[in-house]
Motif scaffolding. Structure first.
Motif, short mmCIF file in Angstrom:
data_model
loop_
_atom_site.label_atom_id
_atom_site.label_comp_id
_atom_site.label_asym_id
_atom_site.label_seq_id
_atom_site.Cartn_x
_atom_site.Cartn_y
_atom_site.Cartn_z
N ILE A 92 13.89 13.23 -3.75
CA ILE A 92 14.75 12.05 -3.81
C ILE A 92 14.70 11.26 -2.50
O ILE A 92 14.88 10.05 -2.49
N VAL A 93 14.40 11.96 -1.38
CA VAL A 93 14.28 11.28 -0.10
C VAL A 93 12.91 10.61 0.02
O VAL A 93 12.80 9.45 0.45
N SER A 94 11.86 11.33 -0.36
CA SER A 94 10.52 10.73 -0.28
C SER A 94 10.42 9.52 -1.19
O SER A 94 9.81 8.50 -0.84
N ASP A 95 11.07 9.58 -2.35
CA ASP A 95 11.08 8.44 -3.27
C ASP A 95 11.78 7.25 -2.64
O ASP A 95 11.30 6.11 -2.72
N TRP A 96 12.92 7.51 -1.98
CA TRP A 96 13.65 6.43 -1.32
C TRP A 96 12.83 5.84 -0.17
O TRP A 96 12.77 4.62 0.00
#
Length: 248
Positions: free
Chosen positions: A61-65
């Motif tokens: 979810i962080v890499s996507d953001w």
């Protein structure tokens, strides 16, 4: 600017300590991730991304953001990853991410903090957790000093196992294990809704007085480890284990 995401407080504790040491702004990414806010961010100082380790890489979810957000100003990026054991070969994938965003990768630090992954592992007692945090503080301070001086973070020796864990194992782990099917609330639940509020993916709702989990789970363990009555369990594994939250 220091950006952090944290489920049970380890990365927040680390980010705030680094922020104090280097006198820099500290920003929680929770609301941005939860609200899918990808608006541009700007910093005239190097970026410092502090996150937990999920299956030997940064949380998806962080890499996507990060992939969807535009960063202006400084191009230098430091990564600091908290973990219960190892970050594996996470740096390899962070280098690729930085290259895709035309940013300068300045290294990745491994900070061993108390284990919070109650879904699969044992969590520490309060005394054990305090000892682990105390041992981590010198590593956090050393990392902060490298950042303050503008130095790249020291390279870690990467083993074949590290490559396997961050590569093939990570790819298999998410579809096989990262789901909310085993979460449930016991009769100790008081319908306070805290589990709803701490979920970064809006995956928890209250129905008939008890939490209900949807399909969009990242296994941050915020719900189970933040519940004030310890009324949330994850299958049989979590029964009897202490709930860990660094900031309690």
């Amino acid at each position: 600017m220091i950006l952090y995401f944290s489920g049970t407080g380890n990365s927040e504790y680390t980010a705030r300590r680094i922020g104090k040491e280097i006198d820099d702004e500290v920003t929680n990414l929770f609301d941005k991730i939860r609200n899918m806010d990808y608006s541009e961010m700007k910093s005239e100082r190097p970026w410092v991304i502090v996150v937990p380790t999920y299956a030997w890489r940064i949380p998806r979810i962080v890499s996507d953001w990060l992939e969807k957000t535009n960063f202006s100003g400084k191009k230098e990026v430091y990564f600091v990853m908290t973990c219960g054991g190892s970050i594996g070969n996470a740096g390899h994938y962070l280098k690729k991410l930085c290259a895709e965003k035309n940013m300068n990768y300045c290294g990745c630090a491994e900070i061993v903090m108390p284990e919070n992954y109650i879904a699969l592992f044992s969590t520490p007692t309060e005394d054990e957790a305090l000892q682990i945090i105390e041992q981590a503080e010198s590593v956090i301070d050393s990392t902060a000093l490298h950042i303050k001086n503008g130095d790249k973070l020291p390279n870690r020796e990467i083993s074949f196992g590290d490559k396997m864990n961050s590569g093939m194992i990570n790819a298999l782990f998410y579809p096989m294990f990262v789901h909310a099917k085993k979460f449930y609330a016991t009769d100790h639940c008081i319908s306070c809704g805290k589990c709803v509020n701490v979920c970064p993916l809006k995956n928890v709702s209250i129905e008939n007085g008890k939490p209900k989990w949807g399909d969009n789970c990242t296994h941050c363990m915020a719900c189970i480890c933040t519940c004030p009555k310890e009324a949330i369990e994850y299958g049989k594994h979590s029964k009897g284990l202490p709930r860990y939250n660094c900031l309690k």
